[in-house]
Design an enzyme around this catalytic site. Structure first.
Site, PDB file in Angstrom:
ATOM      1  N   TYR A   1     -22.209  14.145  -1.613  1.00  0.00           N
ATOM      2  CA  TYR A   1     -23.059  15.334  -1.741  1.00  0.00           C
ATOM      3  C   TYR A   1     -22.310  16.591  -1.317  1.00  0.00           C
ATOM      4  O   TYR A   1     -21.576  16.592  -0.319  1.00  0.00           O
ATOM      5  CB  TYR A   1     -24.288  15.205  -0.843  1.00  0.00           C
ATOM      6  CG  TYR A   1     -25.375  14.305  -1.395  1.00  0.00           C
ATOM      7  CD1 TYR A   1     -25.988  14.583  -2.609  1.00  0.00           C
ATOM      8  CD2 TYR A   1     -25.795  13.182  -0.684  1.00  0.00           C
ATOM      9  CE1 TYR A   1     -26.988  13.746  -3.111  1.00  0.00           C
ATOM     10  CE2 TYR A   1     -26.788  12.355  -1.172  1.00  0.00           C
ATOM     11  CZ  TYR A   1     -27.371  12.644  -2.390  1.00  0.00           C
ATOM     12  OH  TYR A   1     -28.356  11.829  -2.876  1.00  0.00           O
TER      13      TYR A   1
ATOM     14  N   LYS B   1     -36.719   0.490  28.063  1.00  0.00           N
ATOM     15  CA  LYS B   1     -37.616   1.370  27.302  1.00  0.00           C
ATOM     16  C   LYS B   1     -37.011   1.653  25.931  1.00  0.00           C
ATOM     17  O   LYS B   1     -35.831   1.367  25.697  1.00  0.00           O
ATOM     18  CB  LYS B   1     -37.852   2.665  28.073  1.00  0.00           C
ATOM     19  CG  LYS B   1     -36.635   3.540  28.278  1.00  0.00           C
ATOM     20  CD  LYS B   1     -36.942   4.643  29.282  1.00  0.00           C
ATOM     21  CE  LYS B   1     -35.710   5.408  29.677  1.00  0.00           C
ATOM     22  NZ  LYS B   1     -35.691   6.796  29.295  1.00  0.00           N
TER      23      LYS B   1
ATOM     24  N   MET C   1     -28.511   8.902   2.550  1.00  0.00           N
ATOM     25  CA  MET C   1     -29.641   8.205   3.164  1.00  0.00           C
ATOM     26  C   MET C   1     -29.343   6.711   3.374  1.00  0.00           C
ATOM     27  O   MET C   1     -29.650   6.151   4.430  1.00  0.00           O
ATOM     28  CB  MET C   1     -30.897   8.377   2.309  1.00  0.00           C
ATOM     29  CG  MET C   1     -32.145   7.831   2.953  1.00  0.00           C
ATOM     30  SD  MET C   1     -33.611   7.982   1.937  1.00  0.00           S
ATOM     31  CE  MET C   1     -33.935   9.718   1.980  1.00  0.00           C
TER      32      MET C   1
HETATM   33  C1  LIG Z   1     -36.478   7.745  34.794  1.00  0.00           C
HETATM   34  C2  LIG Z   1     -35.274   7.024  34.298  1.00  0.00           C
HETATM   35  N1  LIG Z   1     -34.692   6.112  35.094  1.00  0.00           N
HETATM   36  C3  LIG Z   1     -33.595   5.432  34.691  1.00  0.00           C
HETATM   37  C4  LIG Z   1     -33.048   5.633  33.452  1.00  0.00           C
HETATM   38  C5  LIG Z   1     -31.813   4.857  33.072  1.00  0.00           C
HETATM   39  O1  LIG Z   1     -30.733   5.731  33.018  1.00  0.00           O
HETATM   40  P1  LIG Z   1     -29.320   5.265  32.423  1.00  0.00           P
HETATM   41  O2  LIG Z   1     -29.592   4.784  31.055  1.00  0.00           O
HETATM   42  O3  LIG Z   1     -28.524   6.525  32.407  1.00  0.00           O
HETATM   43  O4  LIG Z   1     -28.803   4.211  33.319  1.00  0.00           O
HETATM   44  C6  LIG Z   1     -33.605   6.582  32.593  1.00  0.00           C
HETATM   45  C7  LIG Z   1     -33.000   6.818  31.284  1.00  0.00           C
HETATM   46  O5  LIG Z   1     -33.320   7.641  30.497  1.00  0.00           O
HETATM   47  C8  LIG Z   1     -34.764   7.297  33.035  1.00  0.00           C
HETATM   48  O6  LIG Z   1     -35.346   8.212  32.260  1.00  0.00           O
END
Ligand SMILES: Cc1ncc(COP(=O)(O)O)c(C=O)c1O
Length: 362
Positions: A253, A34, A301
């Site tokens: 800055y 993801k 930036m």
């Molecule tokens: C629902 C869910 N499962 C699995 C994972 C994977 O976790 P990790 O990256 O800590 O292995 C995440 C990560 O955010 C998650 O939100």
């Protein structure tokens, strides 16, 4: 791409980390890709794991299309499930598994003709109180919707404190979840990277591997190196300016850094618009020509400034590593007061992801 700022993605590291974390059979590993694979590029990562990973996971349905366009055919688990009815309709044809966590999603799916329903997994809230049906609600949902168990349903939950293996809340969540898992007899999917390593008994039918696969540590009290995990991203830029300054002069800055000796300052072509955290204070390590140097002054930036006084022969266009193989992302995250997940996911679209070529015979 004339500017030499790059996120170099290491497919061999992804493959090695995936193998390293893979639990023993019958548990099987889902690669969590993801948020564009935590910033590494979902297609890059899925392609690197294409031959060794049976199933991928994303957060939302929109993240599935680029994978299909790239020819990735494995089922994709959508961890937040559908956000509208159309997501439910498209899921089946795009070979998605929807994790259903609320009543509205369940209604959208139950209204579909059975032959058009995708595979559905059920999310149980075992204590994190973010998504999912309580144990009691989940038992009711299963009892009232027999069609759910007539398809390959898996019970899913997520740990709140898996990065702290000794935290007693882990055992509480396992106990809570087991009330429904044991009674229903359904396969389970509980563990993230941390739980897979620290609580292998939670690996279940499927575990979900994220951060460890990217080579950062999933555990609060262990380094990635100690866990034999290799960096999957090297964030690299180059020296674009060099300045000799006198003792007492300031850099950047708001004049937050003053030279306590005559100094050489390298200006490096990466800034917070590229995802390098503005919160990194002076002293944050960077690697210049293989040597550790320290950030001097505020992150701008598009640029940072680095004290290279002690590094021999720094020249324009020399390579600088912000994190990666020579400097653990976890270390930079600690300086920035955050976690590695945030650093890699925030590398902006201005930074090209370059897939390192695997050399023949390597
Ligand atoms: C629902 C869910 N499962 C699995 C994972 C994977 O976790 P990790 O990256 O800590 O292995 C995440 C990560 O955010 C998650 O939100």
């Amino acid at each position: 791409m004339s500017r030499q700022t790059r996120a170099i993605i290491h497919p061999k590291a992804l493959q090695a980390n995936f193998s390293r974390l893979q639990p023993s059979l019958p548990s099987r590993a889902i690669a969590v890709i993801k948020a564009d694979a935590y910033g590494h590029g979902a297609v890059n990562v899925a392609s690197a794991l294409r031959d060794r990973c049976e199933c991928f996971a994303v957060a939302i349905c929109d993240e599935v299309h680029p994978l299909r366009e790239a020819g990735i055919t494995q089922p994709v688990v959508v961890l937040e499930g559908p956000h509208d009815k159309q997501d439910c309709v498209v899921a089946k044809s795009s070979n998605c598994i929807l994790v259903v966590h609320n009543q509205v999603q369940l209604e959208w799916l139950s209204e579909l003709p059975p032959q058009h329903r995708p595979v559905i997994w059920l999310k149980v809230d075992s204590g994190m109180h973010r998504l999912g049906f309580s144990v009691q609600e989940a038992a009711r949902v299963l009892a009232e919707n027999s069609w759910l168990t007539e398809q390959p349903c898996v019970l899913v939950t997520h740990f709140a404190c898996a990065d702290e293996p000794d935290n007693p809340f882990n055992a509480q969540q396992i106990e809570q979840f087991n009330q429904i898992a044991v009674n229903s007899g359904l396969p389970v999917c509980m563990a993230n990277s941390a739980a897979t390593l620290a609580h292998p008994e939670t690996s279940g039918a499927w575990c979900r591997l994220g951060i460890g696969m990217y080579g950062a540590t999933p555990l609060a009290n262990e380094t990635a190196k100690a866990l034999s995990l290799e960096a999957a991203m090297t964030l690299q830029a180059e020296v674009i300016g060099l300045h000799r300054i006198k003792k007492g002069e300031s850099v950047g800055y708001s004049q937050t850094w003053f030279a306590d000796r005559d100094s050489v300052i390298a200006t490096v072509g990466i800034g917070y618009a590229d995802g390098y955290p503005r919160h990194c204070p002076s002293g944050t390590p960077v690697i210049v020509n293989g040597h550790r140097a320290a950030l001097a002054g505020r992150v701008s930036m598009d640029m940072i400034t680095v004290d290279v006084t002690d590094i021999p022969e720094v020249s324009l266009q020399d390579k600088v590593e912000l994190w990666g193989r020579q400097l653990p992302v976890d270390e930079v995250a600690a300086w920035a007061g955050t976690i590695s997940y945030e650093l890699t996911t925030r590398v902006s679209t201005r930074v090209p992801r370059v897939l390192e070529q695997i050399s023949e015979g390597a």
